[in-house]
Scaffold this motif. Structure first.
Motif, mmCIF file in Angstrom:
data_model
loop_
_atom_site.group_PDB
_atom_site.id
_atom_site.type_symbol
_atom_site.label_atom_id
_atom_site.label_comp_id
_atom_site.label_asym_id
_atom_site.label_seq_id
_atom_site.Cartn_x
_atom_site.Cartn_y
_atom_site.Cartn_z
ATOM 1 N N ARG F 48 -49.649 -90.744 -39.413
ATOM 2 C CA ARG F 48 -49.162 -91.524 -38.332
ATOM 3 C C ARG F 48 -48.535 -92.990 -38.920
ATOM 4 O O ARG F 48 -48.984 -94.038 -38.233
ATOM 5 C CB ARG F 48 -50.222 -91.802 -37.126
ATOM 6 C CG ARG F 48 -50.553 -90.403 -36.802
ATOM 7 C CD ARG F 48 -50.936 -90.409 -35.274
ATOM 8 N NE ARG F 48 -50.847 -89.176 -34.794
ATOM 9 C CZ ARG F 48 -51.546 -88.850 -33.433
ATOM 10 N NH1 ARG F 48 -52.093 -89.609 -32.934
ATOM 11 N NH2 ARG F 48 -51.283 -87.557 -33.114
ATOM 12 N N ASP F 49 -48.032 -93.158 -39.833
ATOM 13 C CA ASP F 49 -47.362 -94.300 -40.318
ATOM 14 C C ASP F 49 -45.893 -94.290 -39.806
ATOM 15 O O ASP F 49 -44.927 -94.163 -40.250
ATOM 16 C CB ASP F 49 -47.637 -94.500 -42.015
ATOM 17 C CG ASP F 49 -46.726 -93.292 -42.718
ATOM 18 O OD1 ASP F 49 -46.630 -92.163 -41.728
ATOM 19 O OD2 ASP F 49 -46.512 -93.437 -43.667
ATOM 20 N N PHE F 50 -46.015 -94.487 -38.318
ATOM 21 C CA PHE F 50 -44.792 -94.607 -37.833
ATOM 22 C C PHE F 50 -43.615 -95.642 -38.122
ATOM 23 O O PHE F 50 -43.873 -96.729 -38.503
ATOM 24 C CB PHE F 50 -44.882 -94.833 -36.143
ATOM 25 C CG PHE F 50 -45.968 -93.581 -35.746
ATOM 26 C CD1 PHE F 50 -45.597 -92.447 -35.663
ATOM 27 C CD2 PHE F 50 -47.168 -94.133 -35.049
ATOM 28 C CE1 PHE F 50 -46.360 -91.314 -35.146
ATOM 29 C CE2 PHE F 50 -47.986 -93.179 -34.553
ATOM 30 C CZ PHE F 50 -47.868 -91.670 -34.598
ATOM 31 N N LYS F 51 -42.527 -95.123 -38.116
ATOM 32 C CA LYS F 51 -41.221 -95.717 -38.338
ATOM 33 C C LYS F 51 -40.897 -96.656 -36.920
ATOM 34 O O LYS F 51 -41.793 -96.603 -36.086
ATOM 35 C CB LYS F 51 -40.355 -95.085 -38.854
ATOM 36 C CG LYS F 51 -40.435 -94.307 -40.121
ATOM 37 C CD LYS F 51 -39.098 -93.448 -40.301
ATOM 38 C CE LYS F 51 -39.733 -92.166 -40.971
ATOM 39 N NZ LYS F 51 -38.371 -91.117 -40.667
ATOM 40 N N ALA F 52 -39.827 -97.200 -37.089
ATOM 41 C CA ALA F 52 -39.321 -98.045 -35.809
ATOM 42 C C ALA F 52 -39.383 -97.099 -34.777
ATOM 43 O O ALA F 52 -39.525 -97.437 -33.677
ATOM 44 C CB ALA F 52 -37.859 -98.579 -36.308
ATOM 45 N N THR F 53 -38.942 -96.054 -34.846
ATOM 46 C CA THR F 53 -38.865 -95.005 -33.829
ATOM 47 C C THR F 53 -40.006 -94.379 -33.163
ATOM 48 O O THR F 53 -40.330 -93.693 -32.112
ATOM 49 C CB THR F 53 -37.946 -93.972 -34.034
ATOM 50 O OG1 THR F 53 -38.464 -93.087 -35.323
ATOM 51 C CG2 THR F 53 -36.528 -94.162 -34.154
ATOM 52 N N GLY F 54 -41.259 -94.928 -33.975
ATOM 53 C CA GLY F 54 -42.933 -94.401 -33.481
ATOM 54 C C GLY F 54 -42.863 -93.113 -33.558
ATOM 55 O O GLY F 54 -43.637 -92.274 -32.832
ATOM 56 N N PHE F 55 -42.325 -92.414 -34.775
ATOM 57 C CA PHE F 55 -42.101 -91.201 -34.890
ATOM 58 C C PHE F 55 -42.532 -90.741 -36.488
ATOM 59 O O PHE F 55 -41.851 -91.276 -37.319
ATOM 60 C CB PHE F 55 -40.703 -90.376 -34.254
ATOM 61 C CG PHE F 55 -40.741 -88.970 -34.721
ATOM 62 C CD1 PHE F 55 -41.359 -87.997 -33.752
ATOM 63 C CD2 PHE F 55 -40.065 -88.633 -35.760
ATOM 64 C CE1 PHE F 55 -41.228 -86.538 -34.094
ATOM 65 C CE2 PHE F 55 -39.761 -87.243 -35.823
ATOM 66 C CZ PHE F 55 -40.359 -86.246 -35.105
ATOM 67 N N ALA F 56 -43.190 -89.686 -36.765
ATOM 68 C CA ALA F 56 -43.352 -89.191 -37.721
ATOM 69 C C ALA F 56 -43.512 -87.653 -37.915
ATOM 70 O O ALA F 56 -44.190 -87.131 -36.991
ATOM 71 C CB ALA F 56 -44.482 -89.930 -38.647
ATOM 72 N N SER F 57 -42.934 -86.926 -38.996
ATOM 73 C CA SER F 57 -42.768 -85.783 -38.774
ATOM 74 C C SER F 57 -43.056 -84.881 -40.374
ATOM 75 O O SER F 57 -42.732 -85.516 -41.249
ATOM 76 C CB SER F 57 -41.587 -84.973 -38.400
ATOM 77 O OG SER F 57 -40.568 -85.027 -39.174
ATOM 78 N N ILE F 58 -43.709 -83.615 -40.381
ATOM 79 C CA ILE F 58 -44.120 -83.077 -41.661
ATOM 80 C C ILE F 58 -43.464 -81.719 -41.622
ATOM 81 O O ILE F 58 -44.041 -80.763 -40.807
ATOM 82 C CB ILE F 58 -45.574 -82.882 -41.780
ATOM 83 C CG1 ILE F 58 -46.241 -84.573 -41.931
ATOM 84 C CG2 ILE F 58 -45.874 -82.196 -43.081
ATOM 85 C CD1 ILE F 58 -47.706 -84.339 -41.695
#
Lengths: 194, 194, 194, 194, 194, 194
Positions: F48-58
């Motif tokens: 959950r080290d979210f980027k600017a878009t507040g999104f992270a995926s694996i």
């Protein structure tokens, strides 16, 4: 005029690891064998060094252009001299759509019900040859003709019927019976087509 | 002895709703058109009313037996009189494995490189004809022969080369040039094979 | 009589470069691993060294015969002693058509709706086992029986249900509950089938 | 010159019974819906009534020409005015091979690694757009240009990226964040592209 | 907590014209039978009315949700009571990926080499069951457990091995021999599982 | 709660010999590259080290987990911060079914007719994104949200539309015309998205 056809591929070099054996849904964007050339531009000039049949063709399958690998398509340029013919043949692995660039061409195919579908096609027209059916062409215009064919396989295969049947040493007795030929007639056919 | 071949299907009656156009992974166990017959048993006796070529065959595709629908397989029984031949032909939609029930049969195919692979096969032997390639058979034994062929398509299709090329009114000039025939020779072929 | 089955392949030696992982439309006529043997003839004699179940089979997939590679077909010979059985099993990757060479065989399959389709099939008859469904056979005649099966995959796979379920150390509690067995009954099954 | 493109199909009337939903190996030679027209000849003149983008195209899929049904191919004619563009788009169900009939066209695609492959292609050249990847074209010559594209699907589908993203009422907040736009900038894009 | 699973589909009404028989590359974006409901929202509450095996499942294939038609996917929710089991079974038409929502589950499969791959999987873990292989699960935790399975077929099919083998009236003699059971043991199994 | 997702594979070591290029019917149970690890357990914690878009995926495709090779499936875990978005994107090689583990998510797709299908989906709900169509998501709840997506390809591919179109140096003139942007507006988009 289309005195030549240049084939262009925009490719990058990645490491070779498969040559796939099937046309199907690719698992990657593309898959190109290892090569030092990043961008490949291929120019196929129209040699038009016609053989006895007044026909010359340049097939462009994945064997020739690795960029087509796994993409399920390939194509061919076919040039016809006046009266030139593309002998009855079929592609065991692809449907073909043939687009006439120049000329008037008698063209047709035969389905598995032995129905003939033949017509004269002209510049700008497209004809479809269903997968695996025997088809043929003849330039009936008074100037050279050119077709570009597209296939839905990266390696459609080509079986020219005259060469396959008469040029390959099948037992004479079988061929004589199959075509209703006597020994002399068959010998002539075999000689001319091997 | 194999004086006959009985084809047996164990089917139940369900409502017809599709005839699929493709060989692929089925989405159901099976898919059989509506019929009042719950269990279908089919007996194909060996008529052996051989034609001029000394050959008779009984293809069993999904058109004949709906139970094969969507299952991706079909088969054929082929009987050969002494010297009987199965003329050069191909199946546009299937590989074939041919199992010899009786007799000695000269059998072969031609690949897209125009290489001939031919051999005499005998009772109990199996030969493989790759998808879409021209193949043929001839009974070279001194008694009738029988083969059972299996296909990996529910509708393999059949193109007999002599009938497709010479029996279908393709323009004479094209065929003469393609096979190196004169007008009279072609007329004889066309007459004999239409 | 069919006291033996000889398998014949007509192959040429070309360089190995793929073992394909899929049944699909081949991109080549055939694809055979590198081998010094140009023409391969294989003779599978009927050993008939039957096991406890009175059954012996010789599967011929692309693992055994590389000539089948990419062609999407394979086959099997199955011999039954009197009362011999082919235990309930399925092929995860192929439909099978089974042709009776000799004998009277009780044969059937179960669909995903748990309907049983079973019948006695005899010499010259063909039965179809849809892809992935459990099927079985038993020689109910008074002499040995033989079947030739064809598959629409070069590697159909085989899962014998008794061995898969009881011979593989699945947790006892699960199997007892699944089949309604007590500890002793399960132990006997596991012992007999591992 | 190619002032027009005529599309020719040689079809016969048979009864309609399926419109298949898949590109795969056909089970029949062809499959054409019921129609009173035995031989269909279609002439697509080059209207060249260019829109704001200076671009006009005529897709020929199986929806338009039933003769393509189950054959796994279709095609398109695309005309470009000077400076005309074919906006970034992709075909979810097909690879495309684009053949330049006339003109000089800046053309390219982007792979899933966000690499751009772009080049100027000219008359007689072919460029390949792998299945499902975004591609685009622009006439950078000083006269109208024309391309014929072939697809390995009878219904390739078309998603124009600007219209799909900005013309379809996706929640504003999402699009502003996705593209880094403020409310006013987005409103302008949405207005221009819906 | 996941006390329920709601299935949501966003569909529009278009006219029904096919139910396809194959998983393959779709020719359309989607294909939904005619229905007056434009937007379909389906809520599957967790009934958990467990049977003797302490197991309940809700398969969601294209038969139930037409929106999955031609898209090549489906899914299932499975609930386990304490000690509940999912009996050995297989899906003839799909690979499954199983995601654990709650609980500790002993889970495994058997390959065609009769190798057992079994492990305890927990909340947040995923296990893969290759297409057509027998697999099973058992809740070995001390509270109810839940799994969501995904399939790469719109109609994966389900064969529960105990019911298929013992509940379908296969000839007793065959089953006794196949599993090494005496008449009484088989009768008990048949009775319990039909 | 799902603060993490552990991915579990039960694999054995066999020798590597192919990486297949297609999703299709596998010819083997599974096919795993050579590795010293017999049983592979993979734990993907939720960074959950979210980027600017507040999104992270694996994404978990066959590139990451060789056990998925030839099985035709893969999956992804996606975490959304409050207001986090998954930008408009598509998968060229797979349909996706997305299951909501936590949260309230605005989610939708656009078909080739430029129709938007969008809805708020919640915990326990599933939404289907047809193969190759642009889709997107946004967490509109007041706490973090999580989705697990399943794909029917071992390598679905991912094209994020903003990055593909504006971050890849496509000719400015073309993009300005395609989106109706002036030079300054485009520069801002290109800068923000490359």
């Amino acid at each position: 005029m289309f005195c030549m056809m240049r084939i262009l591929f925009l490719l990058i070099s990645i490491h070779f690891y498969i040559i796939s054996a099937f046309d199907s849904d690719p698992l990657q964007d593309y898959c190109i064998p290892h090569t030092p050339i990043h961008f490949l531009q291929k120019c196929i000039t129209s040699h038009r060094d016609f053989k006895a049949t007044g026909f010359a063709s340049i097939p462009v399958s994945s064997n020739v252009f690795p960029g087509l690998n796994i993409l399920g398509m390939s194509f061919v340029r076919a040039d016809f001299d006046v009266d030139g013919i593309n002998v009855p043949h079929y592609h065991p692995r692809a449907t073909e759509t043939a687009f006439v660039l120049e000329g008037r061409i008698y063209s047709g195919f035969i389905d598995t019900g032995y129905r003939l579908f033949a017509k004269v096609i002209e510049k700008g027209e497209v004809m479809v040859f269903p997968k695996g059916l025997i088809h043929f062409q003849m330039n009936i215009g008074d100037s050279p003709a050119t077709i570009v064919g597209s296939f839905n396989s990266q390696n459609p295969g080509l079986v020219k019927v005259p060469s396959a049947v008469f040029g390959t040493s099948i037992k004479e007795e079988l061929l004589m019976k199959a075509f209703g030929l006597d020994k002399k007639e068959l010998a002539k056919l075999n000689k001319g087509l091997s």
